[in-house]
Design a protein around this motif. Structure first.
Motif, PDB file in Angstrom:
ATOM      1  N   TYR B  67      54.621  99.376  36.357  1.00 24.79           N
ATOM      2  CA  TYR B  67      55.824  98.608  36.018  1.00 24.79           C
ATOM      3  C   TYR B  67      56.627  98.320  37.282  1.00 24.79           C
ATOM      4  O   TYR B  67      57.167  97.227  37.463  1.00 24.79           O
ATOM      5  CB  TYR B  67      56.680  99.329  34.970  1.00 24.79           C
ATOM      6  CG  TYR B  67      57.564  98.343  34.247  1.00 24.79           C
ATOM      7  CD1 TYR B  67      57.120  97.721  33.100  1.00 24.79           C
ATOM      8  CD2 TYR B  67      58.798  97.965  34.771  1.00 24.79           C
ATOM      9  CE1 TYR B  67      57.881  96.766  32.469  1.00 24.79           C
ATOM     10  CE2 TYR B  67      59.568  97.003  34.149  1.00 24.79           C
ATOM     11  CZ  TYR B  67      59.101  96.415  32.997  1.00 24.79           C
ATOM     12  OH  TYR B  67      59.856  95.443  32.385  1.00 24.79           O
ATOM     13  N   THR B  68      56.687  99.323  38.178  1.00 27.25           N
ATOM     14  CA  THR B  68      57.381  99.105  39.448  1.00 27.25           C
ATOM     15  C   THR B  68      56.694  98.013  40.248  1.00 27.25           C
ATOM     16  O   THR B  68      57.353  97.132  40.822  1.00 27.25           O
ATOM     17  CB  THR B  68      57.396 100.418  40.257  1.00 27.25           C
ATOM     18  OG1 THR B  68      57.732 101.480  39.379  1.00 27.25           O
ATOM     19  CG2 THR B  68      58.383 100.355  41.381  1.00 27.25           C
ATOM     20  N   SER B  71      57.582  94.745  38.935  1.00 23.13           N
ATOM     21  CA  SER B  71      58.950  94.344  39.281  1.00 23.13           C
ATOM     22  C   SER B  71      59.021  93.865  40.725  1.00 23.13           C
ATOM     23  O   SER B  71      59.692  92.872  41.017  1.00 23.13           O
ATOM     24  CB  SER B  71      59.907  95.521  39.082  1.00 23.13           C
ATOM     25  OG  SER B  71      59.740  96.046  37.804  1.00 23.13           O
ATOM     26  N   ALA B  74      57.626  90.595  40.813  1.00 14.90           N
ATOM     27  CA  ALA B  74      58.557  89.650  40.177  1.00 14.90           C
ATOM     28  C   ALA B  74      59.576  89.155  41.195  1.00 14.90           C
ATOM     29  O   ALA B  74      59.924  87.971  41.213  1.00 14.90           O
ATOM     30  CB  ALA B  74      59.260  90.322  39.007  1.00 14.90           C
ATOM     31  N   VAL B  75      60.034  90.075  42.063  1.00 15.21           N
ATOM     32  CA  VAL B  75      60.949  89.648  43.127  1.00 15.21           C
ATOM     33  C   VAL B  75      60.239  88.642  44.031  1.00 15.21           C
ATOM     34  O   VAL B  75      60.803  87.608  44.409  1.00 15.21           O
ATOM     35  CB  VAL B  75      61.438  90.872  43.937  1.00 15.21           C
ATOM     36  CG1 VAL B  75      62.257  90.430  45.123  1.00 15.21           C
ATOM     37  CG2 VAL B  75      62.256  91.792  43.044  1.00 15.21           C
ATOM     38  N   GLN B  89      51.508  90.126  39.368  1.00 11.56           N
ATOM     39  CA  GLN B  89      52.234  90.489  38.138  1.00 11.56           C
ATOM     40  C   GLN B  89      51.342  90.418  36.922  1.00 11.56           C
ATOM     41  O   GLN B  89      51.317  91.307  36.088  1.00 11.56           O
ATOM     42  CB  GLN B  89      53.342  89.467  37.898  1.00 11.56           C
ATOM     43  CG  GLN B  89      54.640  89.743  38.526  1.00 11.56           C
ATOM     44  CD  GLN B  89      55.652  88.796  37.906  1.00 11.56           C
ATOM     45  OE1 GLN B  89      56.137  89.034  36.815  1.00 11.56           O
ATOM     46  NE2 GLN B  89      55.957  87.727  38.576  1.00 11.56           N
ATOM     47  N   SER B 156      58.946  87.147  35.198  1.00  9.75           N
ATOM     48  CA  SER B 156      59.657  87.870  36.256  1.00  9.75           C
ATOM     49  C   SER B 156      61.039  88.291  35.795  1.00  9.75           C
ATOM     50  O   SER B 156      61.460  89.432  36.010  1.00  9.75           O
ATOM     51  CB  SER B 156      59.825  86.995  37.489  1.00  9.75           C
ATOM     52  OG  SER B 156      58.593  86.585  37.956  1.00  9.75           O
ATOM     53  N   THR B 159      60.720  91.036  33.279  1.00 12.45           N
ATOM     54  CA  THR B 159      60.301  92.286  33.912  1.00 12.45           C
ATOM     55  C   THR B 159      61.465  92.938  34.643  1.00 12.45           C
ATOM     56  O   THR B 159      61.663  94.158  34.555  1.00 12.45           O
ATOM     57  CB  THR B 159      59.168  92.016  34.913  1.00 12.45           C
ATOM     58  OG1 THR B 159      58.135  91.301  34.257  1.00 12.45           O
ATOM     59  CG2 THR B 159      58.612  93.302  35.469  1.00 12.45           C
ATOM     60  N   LEU B 160      62.250  92.128  35.359  1.00 14.22           N
ATOM     61  CA  LEU B 160      63.348  92.709  36.135  1.00 14.22           C
ATOM     62  C   LEU B 160      64.441  93.252  35.222  1.00 14.22           C
ATOM     63  O   LEU B 160      64.988  94.324  35.482  1.00 14.22           O
ATOM     64  CB  LEU B 160      63.909  91.672  37.106  1.00 14.22           C
ATOM     65  CG  LEU B 160      62.980  91.389  38.290  1.00 14.22           C
ATOM     66  CD1 LEU B 160      63.543  90.293  39.170  1.00 14.22           C
ATOM     67  CD2 LEU B 160      62.757  92.648  39.113  1.00 14.22           C
ATOM     68  N   PHE B 163      63.189  96.419  34.121  1.00 13.99           N
ATOM     69  CA  PHE B 163      63.212  97.417  35.191  1.00 13.99           C
ATOM     70  C   PHE B 163      64.587  98.089  35.277  1.00 13.99           C
ATOM     71  O   PHE B 163      64.683  99.294  35.468  1.00 13.99           O
ATOM     72  CB  PHE B 163      62.864  96.740  36.525  1.00 13.99           C
ATOM     73  CG  PHE B 163      62.676  97.697  37.654  1.00 13.99           C
ATOM     74  CD1 PHE B 163      61.591  98.557  37.664  1.00 13.99           C
ATOM     75  CD2 PHE B 163      63.571  97.738  38.703  1.00 13.99           C
ATOM     76  CE1 PHE B 163      61.405  99.440  38.709  1.00 13.99           C
ATOM     77  CE2 PHE B 163      63.383  98.625  39.743  1.00 13.99           C
ATOM     78  CZ  PHE B 163      62.305  99.478  39.747  1.00 13.99           C
TER      79      PHE B 163
END
Lengths: 222, 245, 63
Positions: B67-68, B71, B74-75, B89, B156, B159-160, B163
């Motif tokens: 998951y990290t 993320s 995603a950035v 991703q 993204s 996901t963020l 997060f």
């Protein structure tokens, strides 16, 4: 800019009030859910009083969800979202106003209506007050977390189900602290204020993050 | 570093690394299994079931790790609009979900003999369950948006937001848990773990990590191929369209 | 090892093996499918945009 935003607020409130708008319908759904639960659990008033805050909170979460899929989708379909995105006002502020309008027509009526429904499930006056107070400060979190899902699914034909799947896991903390605070008011070992303040913090956090994320999703979606 | 940014270079490099990664993870997995079954003693408290921990703990770590990774990617997608970040991703989601699922299942299989029940609403288990639900949401999102670039940006954002939500969920579930069953839950791990347990655990964790890295690289390569196929199909369709006109 | 808990240990390792096998199999099959699709497209003379400019130009006249 303020006048444009005020006009947007009035427009959204009017739309919610019209036939097919989400305002009265969400409230009706909320009442239905609370009415249906005793049929499943049985008419034991002690049991209902004990889990009453949880029932009202669950019903509030679901009632918020059903109106959410139209939050941006309706504007996307008739093209007004494009106008809003090219407006002078920043998209974030537009999202805040739209979220606020949604809350005024969904979250606020639920919170105000909760005490009357509390009568049906034998809540004590303190418990009713507590549930109302927690719904009042907690439903903004639901609206704005849901707003992210609404923005992400704005262009989808049948986004409602996906929206629920995306958004429900994010609502877990709000639900936990909302019910905890409501229960704490009627007894228990923890003071009411601790979970209540955390609930307020969650709402404020959701307003900030939800707004930024929903605006980003709308920008990237088109 | 920038040479990696080119998908073609990435394809070549990943293709060269992949067999070694797969071989290393296979060797380590064999060693870890040997250590887990023949070297590690049975725990005096948990008995033989402690051997379930040798897969439960690494899969929990990988569930969180992926998951990290999603993320971070995603950035990369949102800030640099990098196609490799999109691909990373998308490849990470099913792998992370699978490991989170295995973590939950092995947790239940460990809990039945230890706690006497398949499922306890323990803070850690519950957080992992919410994590799995978030993975499912991300995967559902990938499947619904057709255009890969748009899908990547939408996912993204989701996901963020997720997060940010993970620590809040952990915190609130901890709070909720202490509220409902005060300190009855068996604590595992921590610094009390014995060295004879630690080595098999570390080897298994490393083996699983390498294995998942290999799966991730392979998934990214396939995803790049899929994008090429998509682009070429559209080009061909456009050409046929022009020819027909 | 012959404890009553053996079933749980075997079950957890079996399920893990199954899930990992599924992941590997999915990766292999997917890779094979995409590679084949790409090869088919390239065999039909469709090339990537970066190479398509010079080669792709005459297409309208040819058709």
């Amino acid at each position: 800019m303020t006048r444009a935003l005020a006009a947007l607020l009035v427009r959204d409130l009017k739309l919610a009030g019209r036939i097919g708008g989400s305002g009265a319908l969400g409230l009706g759904f909320f009442v239905m859910l609370v009415t249906v639960v005793p049929f499943a659990l049985g008419p034991d008033l002690n049991l209902l009083a004990r889990i009453g805050p949880a029932i009202l909170w669950l019903a509030a979460v679901l009632a918020t969800l059903i109106g959410l899929d139209r939050l941006f989708q309706a504007d996307e379909e008739d093209g007004s979202l494009d106008l809003l995105m090219h407006a002078e006002a920043p998209l974030e502020l537009i999202v805040v106003v739209k979220g606020f309008a949604h809350w005024l027509t969904t979250g606020l009526p639920l919170a105000l209506c909760a005490p009357f429904l509390g009568l049906l499930i034998a809540l004590t006056p303190e418990a009713m007050l507590a549930v109302s107070a927690t719904l009042l400060v907690g439903t903004p979190a639901l609206t704005f977390i849901g707003g992210v899902g609404a923005a992400l699914t704005a262009t989808m034909r049948r986004g409602g189900l996906l929206l629920s799947v995306l958004v429900l896991p994010l609502m877990v903390p709000t639900l936990i602290f909302g019910v905890s605070a409501a229960n704490a008011a009627t007894g228990g070992t923890i003071p009411f204020l601790t979970p209540f303040l955390i609930l307020i913090a969650l709402s404020l956090l959701a307003i900030v993050i939800g707004t930024v994320a929903a605006a980003a999703a709308l920008r990237h979606g088109s | 570093m920038w040479s990696l940014a080119n998908p073609t270079r990435f394809m070549a490099l990943a293709g060269r690394i992949l067999p070694w990664l797969a071989a290393a993870s296979a060797v380590l997995l064999a060693a870890g299994l040997y250590l887990a079954f023949f070297v590690a003693p049975a725990d005096y408290q948990q008995g033989e079931t402690v051997r379930i921990m040798f897969i439960h703990v690494p899969t929990a770590w990988l569930g969180l790790f992926f998951y990290t990774l999603m993320s971070l990617s995603a950035v990369g997608t949102l800030v640099w609009r990098h196609p490799l970040a999109d691909v990373s991703q998308k490849a990470a989601a099913p792998i992370g979900a699978a490991f989170t699922f295995v973590c939950l299942v092995t947790g239940a299989l460990w809990g039945k003999p230890m706690w006497g029940t398949w499922w306890v609403w323990d803070a850690r288990l519950t957080s992992m369950l919410v994590l799995l639900l978030m993975y499912l949401g991300v995967m559902a999102m990938w499947r619904t948006v057709e255009d890969p670039g748009r899908a990547a940006r939408a996912v993204s954002i989701l996901t963020l937001v997720g997060f940010v939500n993970v620590p809040i969920v952990k915190f609130s579930v901890d709070w909720w848990n202490t509220l409902h069953q005060p300190a009855s839950v068996f604590r595992l791990g921590g610094p009390t773990i014995h060295a004879s347990m630690l080595w098999p655990l570390l080897v298994m964790a490393l083996a699983f990590t390498l294995l998942s890295a290999a799966l991730h690289l392979a998934g990214m390569r396939t995803e790049i191929l899929r994008r090429r196929v998509r682009t070429l199909s559209i080009l061909e369709a456009e050409r046929l369209d022009r020819e027909a006109a | 090892m012959g404890t009553a808990h053996q079933g749980f240990i075997v079950a957890s390792y079996a399920i893990t093996a199954l899930v990992i096998a599924a992941l590997i199999l999915r990766a292999l099959i997917d890779q094979r499918l995409q590679a084949r699709a790409l090869a088919r497209l390239e065999a039909r003379g469709v090339t990537r945009r970066s190479q398509a400019r010079p080669a792709g130009r005459p297409a309208p006249e040819a058709g």
